[in-house]
Motif scaffolding. Structure first.
Motif, PDB file in Angstrom:
ATOM      1  N   LEU A  27       0.866  -1.178  -0.104  1.00  0.00           N
ATOM      2  CA  LEU A  27       0.047  -0.032  -0.077  1.00  0.00           C
ATOM      3  C   LEU A  27       0.862   1.310   0.089  1.00  0.00           C
ATOM      4  N   LEU A  28       1.886   1.306   0.883  1.00  0.00           N
ATOM      5  CA  LEU A  28       2.768   2.437   0.821  1.00  0.00           C
ATOM      6  C   LEU A  28       3.513   2.492  -0.299  1.00  0.00           C
ATOM      7  N   ASP A  29       4.245   1.362  -1.024  1.00  0.00           N
ATOM      8  CA  ASP A  29       4.852   1.557  -2.150  1.00  0.00           C
ATOM      9  C   ASP A  29       4.174   2.047  -3.340  1.00  0.00           C
ATOM     10  N   LYS A  30       3.120   1.466  -3.583  1.00  0.00           N
ATOM     11  CA  LYS A  30       2.289   2.000  -4.896  1.00  0.00           C
ATOM     12  C   LYS A  30       1.752   3.286  -4.514  1.00  0.00           C
ATOM     13  N   GLY A  31       1.504   3.913  -3.277  1.00  0.00           N
ATOM     14  CA  GLY A  31       0.962   5.157  -3.061  1.00  0.00           C
ATOM     15  C   GLY A  31       2.254   6.128  -3.334  1.00  0.00           C
ATOM     16  N   LEU A  32       3.360   5.846  -2.903  1.00  0.00           N
ATOM     17  CA  LEU A  32       4.510   6.740  -3.195  1.00  0.00           C
ATOM     18  C   LEU A  32       4.849   6.717  -4.471  1.00  0.00           C
ATOM     19  N   ALA A  33       4.635   5.648  -5.125  1.00  0.00           N
ATOM     20  CA  ALA A  33       5.068   5.478  -6.663  1.00  0.00           C
ATOM     21  C   ALA A  33       4.349   6.606  -7.466  1.00  0.00           C
ATOM     22  N   LEU A  34       3.240   6.725  -7.268  1.00  0.00           N
ATOM     23  CA  LEU A  34       2.330   7.550  -8.069  1.00  0.00           C
ATOM     24  C   LEU A  34       2.368   9.023  -7.477  1.00  0.00           C
ATOM     25  N   ILE A  35       2.604   9.306  -6.380  1.00  0.00           N
ATOM     26  CA  ILE A  35       2.711  10.465  -5.817  1.00  0.00           C
ATOM     27  C   ILE A  35       4.120  11.160  -6.256  1.00  0.00           C
ATOM     28  N   PHE A  36       5.220  10.391  -6.063  1.00  0.00           N
ATOM     29  CA  PHE A  36       6.483  11.050  -6.447  1.00  0.00           C
ATOM     30  C   PHE A  36       6.914  10.712  -7.859  1.00  0.00           C
ATOM     31  N   GLY A  37       6.156   9.902  -8.689  1.00  0.00           N
ATOM     32  CA  GLY A  37       6.539   9.428 -10.114  1.00  0.00           C
ATOM     33  C   GLY A  37       7.738   8.519 -10.089  1.00  0.00           C
ATOM     34  N   ARG A  38       8.097   7.686  -9.011  1.00  0.00           N
ATOM     35  CA  ARG A  38       9.176   6.953  -9.045  1.00  0.00           C
ATOM     36  C   ARG A  38       8.535   5.404  -9.261  1.00  0.00           C
ATOM     37  N   PRO A  39       9.431   4.489  -9.650  1.00  0.00           N
ATOM     38  CA  PRO A  39       8.671   3.065 -10.182  1.00  0.00           C
ATOM     39  C   PRO A  39       8.557   2.379  -8.700  1.00  0.00           C
ATOM     40  N   PRO A  40       7.538   1.506  -8.610  1.00  0.00           N
ATOM     41  CA  PRO A  40       7.334   0.863  -7.276  1.00  0.00           C
ATOM     42  C   PRO A  40       8.410  -0.323  -7.260  1.00  0.00           C
ATOM     43  N   THR A  41       8.606  -0.529  -5.866  1.00  0.00           N
ATOM     44  CA  THR A  41       9.574  -1.936  -5.389  1.00  0.00           C
ATOM     45  C   THR A  41       9.024  -2.981  -6.067  1.00  0.00           C
TER      46      THR A  41
END
Length: 617
Positions: free
Chosen positions: A290-304
Motif C-alpha cells: 500500500l505504501l509502495d504503490k502510493g509513493l510511486a504514484l505521488i513521487f513519480g518513481r517506479p514501485p519496488t
C-alpha cells in the motif's frame, strides 16, 4: 618495556636491493666482497603491543585505566591515540624503505598499521559519547512511554506493528536509551513522540530539534539498513510514513524502498515459515505494498514490488483485519468499518499497479489501456462505497462523536484517493479531458473535509494528503493560463477550486510544518492565475481579492511571463515570491501562445517532482 629489533638490511645490501643476512659486525655478502658493512640505524624502537583479547580483559578489569569503559573522553586521550598512530606510520615507512618485495615483508608492516587504525576507529570512548548523546527528557519519559503515546501507538498499529519488549520499555522509562540494543525500537519511539509533539505543540521547536537529533543517533547503526528483520522494517516504515518533521521526499522514498527489500530478503510465502510468522509477513507485505504503490504514484518513481507479487500473495481475511482496533465501539466490539476500509484499500493496490503499468511502462500511454484501467477503477469505487456506507450506518450509533467523525473522514479519504487516481488516468486521454477537469474540481473541494491530525487512522501517508492535491491544482492552473478563449464562468469555477488548496494547507499548517511551506507555493500559483484572468485587477505588491497572503509584506513583482519558460525558473521564484505581478502587456492572444509554450514544458505530467525539488520546499 621496549624491545630492540635488528635492522632489515645493511646500507650496502639496501642500496643494491638484495637480501641481507643481517649479521654483525658484517653480513655474509659484505664479507665475501671484502667491503665495509655499515648499518645506518642501530635498531628500530617499537612499543610493546598487547593482543586484542588482552586489551579487552585489561579494560574490563580496570575501568579507570586509559582505554577502559570508565575512562572519560578528553583531549589527552585523543592526543595519545594520535601520537601512537604517528609512530606506527613512521615505523612502517622505515620498514618499507628498500626491502625486498619478493619476500612479501610489506604485508606484515601494513597489517600492523591496519591494527593501529582500527584501534583508533573502534575506541571505546566514541561509542560512549554516542550513547550519552541522547536527550533524555526525564520529566516526560514515563508519560510518553506508557498510555500517552508510544505504547498506545503500537497498540493501534497492530498487527502491522508489534508491541515493544518489556526490557525496551523499562530502559525507556528509566531514561537509558543507550542500553536499548535493537535501535529499531528507539527509531519507532522517537518517531512517534516527534509526530505527537508536531501535532499537539507545533511551536515547541526546542523539543522537536532534540527529538530529531535522537532519531539521527538511533539511525546511526548500519544494521538498521543492512540486517533484514521485522523490527527494522517497522521502524523504517513508521519513519517514512508519519514523521514529516524529519523525512524529506527522497529520504521517505529510500526508507520505504529499503523496507520492501528487507521483506523480500526475509521471505513471505516460504514453506519453512510457521503459520503465525507467515500470517505476520503477509500483513507486512500488504502494508508495504500500500505504501509502495502510493509513493510511486505521488513521487513519480517506479514501485519496488512487482505487481505480480500482489496476485501471488493472498489477501488477508477480514477476520485478520479485525485486530486493527483503531475504531473500537464503546462496547469494545471490533471496528468493522476499519476492517472493511483497509480491505478495500488493499484491493485497490492491485488497480494502482495496473495504473502505473499502463501510464509509465511504455514509451507513451496506451489510450485503450487507460480506458480499461479507468473502468476497473470506477467499478471498484462503486462497490467499495456501497459496502463502506452500509458499514458506517451500522456502526455509527455505537460510537462517540470523535469516532463517528473519523468514519466520515474515512469515506472522504476513499473518494479523495479515487479522484486522484482517476485524474492521473484522465489527463493522458484527450477524450477524458472534461472528466479530468471535473474530477480535479471535486477533489479540491473535498479538501475542506480532510483537515486531520497525526492520530487519524484513515490517512496512512502524509505525503498523499499534502502533495496529492497539487496534481488537480496544476491541471486547473494550466487550464486557466493556457486556454485564453475558455468560458469566463468555467475559469472562475476553476479558480474557486484552486483557492481551496492554500486554505486547506493553511489550516493544516497549525500542526504540520510541511503544509506551511507548501502553502506559499500554492498562493503563488493562485495569484498568478488571478493576474491572468484579471490583468488590470492585480498590481505588483498588491494581493488579489479573496485570498490572504501569509507572512505579511509581499516581495518583488512576478517576472515577465516570457522569462519563465521552464520549470526551474518558475519554481524557484514561486518559493520566494508568494504573489504575482501583471502578465505581459499587449495582445492577449499573443500572450496565450507564450503561455501555451510555457505550460507545455512546465506541466510534463502536471505533477511536482517532489524528490527532485525537495531542497526548494
Amino acid at each position: 618495556m621496549t624491545e630492540i629489533l635488528a635492522p632489515y638490511a645493511c646500507d650496502n645490501c639496501r642500496s643494491r636491493k638484495v637480501a641481507c643476512s643481517r649479521g654483525r659486525p658484517g653480513c655474509l655478502r659484505c664479507k665475501d666482497e671484502n667491503v665495509a658493512c655499515n648499518y645506518s640505524r642501530s635498531g628500530v624502537i617499537r612499543r610493546n603491543r598487547k593482543r586484542k583479547h588482552e586489551t579487552l580483559v585489561a579494560n574490563q578489569s580496570s575501568p579507570n585505566t586509559p582505554g577502559g569503559s570508565g575512562r572519560p573522553p578528553g583531549a589527552a586521550n585523543d592526543s595519545n591515540l594520535q601520537s601512537h598512530l604517528a609512530t606506527d606510520i613512521a615505523m612502517t615507512h622505515e620498514r618499507l624503505n628498500g626491502v625486498d618485495y619478493s619476500k612479501h615483508i610489506p604485508l606484515g608492516a601494513l597489517s600492523s598499521l591496519s591494527e593501529a587504525c582500527a584501534a583508533v576507529w573502534h575506541d571505546a570512548s566514541e561509542f560512549e559519547e554516542t550513547g550519552n548523546g541522547f536527550f533524555l527528557f526525564e520529566e516526560h519519559t514515563v508519560a510518553w512511554v506508557d498510555s500517552t503515546a508510544f505504547v498506545a501507538a503500537l497498540d493501534k498499529g497492530r498487527p502491522l506493528l508489534n508491541s515493544a519488549p518489556l526490557e525496551v520499555l523499562d530502559h525507556l522509562r528509566e531514561c537509558r536509551p543507550d542500553q536499548v540494543h535493537d535501535r529499531a525500537w528507539l527509531v519507532m519511539y522517537y518517531s512517534i513522540i516527534l509526530s505527537m509533539i508536531s501535532s499537539t505543540d507545533p511551536t515547541n521547536q526546542s523539543t522537536k530539534k532534540k527529538l530529531r537529533r535522537n532519531i539521527w543517533l538511533a539511525l546511526n547503526d548500519v544494521r538498521l539498513f543492512l540486517e533484514p528483520s521485522e523490527a527494522n522494517i517497522q521502524a523504517l516504515t513508521l519513519l517514512a510514513c508519519t514523521v514529516e518533521e524529519f523525512t524529506t521526499p527522497s529520504l521517505c522514498w529510500m526508507l520505504a524502498t529499503n523496507a520492501c527489500r528487507m521483506l523480500q530478503a526475509l521471505g513471505i510465502n516460504h514453506r519453512r515459515l510457521d503459520a503465525q510468522t507467515h500470517e505476520r509477513r503477509v500483513m507486512l507485505f500488504w502494508h508495504l505494498n500500500l505504501l509502495d504503490k502510493g509513493l510511486a504514484l505521488i513521487f513519480g518513481r517506479p514501485p519496488t514490488f512487482h505487481r505480480a507479487m500482489a496476485r501471488e500473495i493472498g489477501l488477508p481475511t477480514l477476520e485478520q483485519l479485525y485486530s486493527y482496533q483503531s475504531q473500537a465501539t464503546s462496547a469494545g466490539a471490533p471496528g468493522l468499518f476499519g476492517a472493511h476500509y483497509f480491505y478495500q484499500r488493499l484491493l485497490l493496490t492491485r488497480i494502482m499497479s495496473d495504473i502505473w503499468n499502463c501510464l509509465y511502462e511504455d514509451a507513451a500511454p496506451d489510450i485503450r489501456s487507460i480506458e480499461v484501467a479507468s473502468e476497473e477503477l470506477k467499478s471498484w469505487y462503486r462497490q467499495a462505497r456501497e459496502l463502506l456506507e452500509a458499514a458506517a450506518v451500522t456502526e455509527k450509533p455505537f460510537l462517540n462523536a470523535r469516532s463517528a467523525a473519523s468514519i466520515d473522514i474515512g469515506l472522504h479519504s476513499l473518494r479523495f484517493i479515487y479522484l486522484y487516481l482517476l485524474i492521473l488516468l484522465a489527463r493522458f486521454s484527450s477524450q477524458m479531458r472534461t472528466q479530468c477537469i471535473d474530477s480535479s474540481k471535486q477533489m479540491l473541494h473535498l479538501l475542506k473535509y480532510m483537515v486531520v491530525d497525526f492520530d487519524e487512522p484513515y490517512i496512512s501517508i502524509v505525503w498523499q494528503l499534502l502533495c496529492g492535491p497539487f496534481t488537480p491544482f496544476l491541471e486547473l492552473f494550466g487550464e486557466i493560463v493556457s486556454n485564453g478563449k475558455a468560458n469566463p464562468e468555467e475559469k472562475q469555477e476553476n479558480l474557486a477550486a484552486m483557492e481551496q488548496l492554500p486554505v486547506f494547507l493553511g489550516r493544516m499548517s497549525s500542526w504540520n510544518s510541511l503544509a506551511a511551506k507548501l502553502e506559499r507555493i500554492a498562493v503563488a500559483f493562485v495569484q498568478h492565475a488571478k493576474s491572468v484572468m484579471h490583468p488590470q485587477g492585480t498590481h505588483a505588491g498588491e494581493a488579489a481579492p479573496g485570498l490572504s497572503i501569509p507572512n505579511g509584506a509581499l516581495p518583488d513583482p512576478w517576472p515577465s511571463t516570457g522569462n519563465i519558460l521552464h520549470w526551474d525558473a518558475f519554481f524557484n521564484h514561486a518559493v520566494t515570491s508568494p504573489v504575482s505581478g501583471p502578465p505581459q502587456t499587449g495582445n492577449y492572444d499573443a500572450q496565450t501562445i507564450d503561455l501555451e509554450a510555457w505550460t507545455s514544458d512546465f506541466f510534463g505530467d502536471a505533477m511536482f517532482d517532489w524528490i527532485g525539488w525537495e531542497s526548494h520546499i
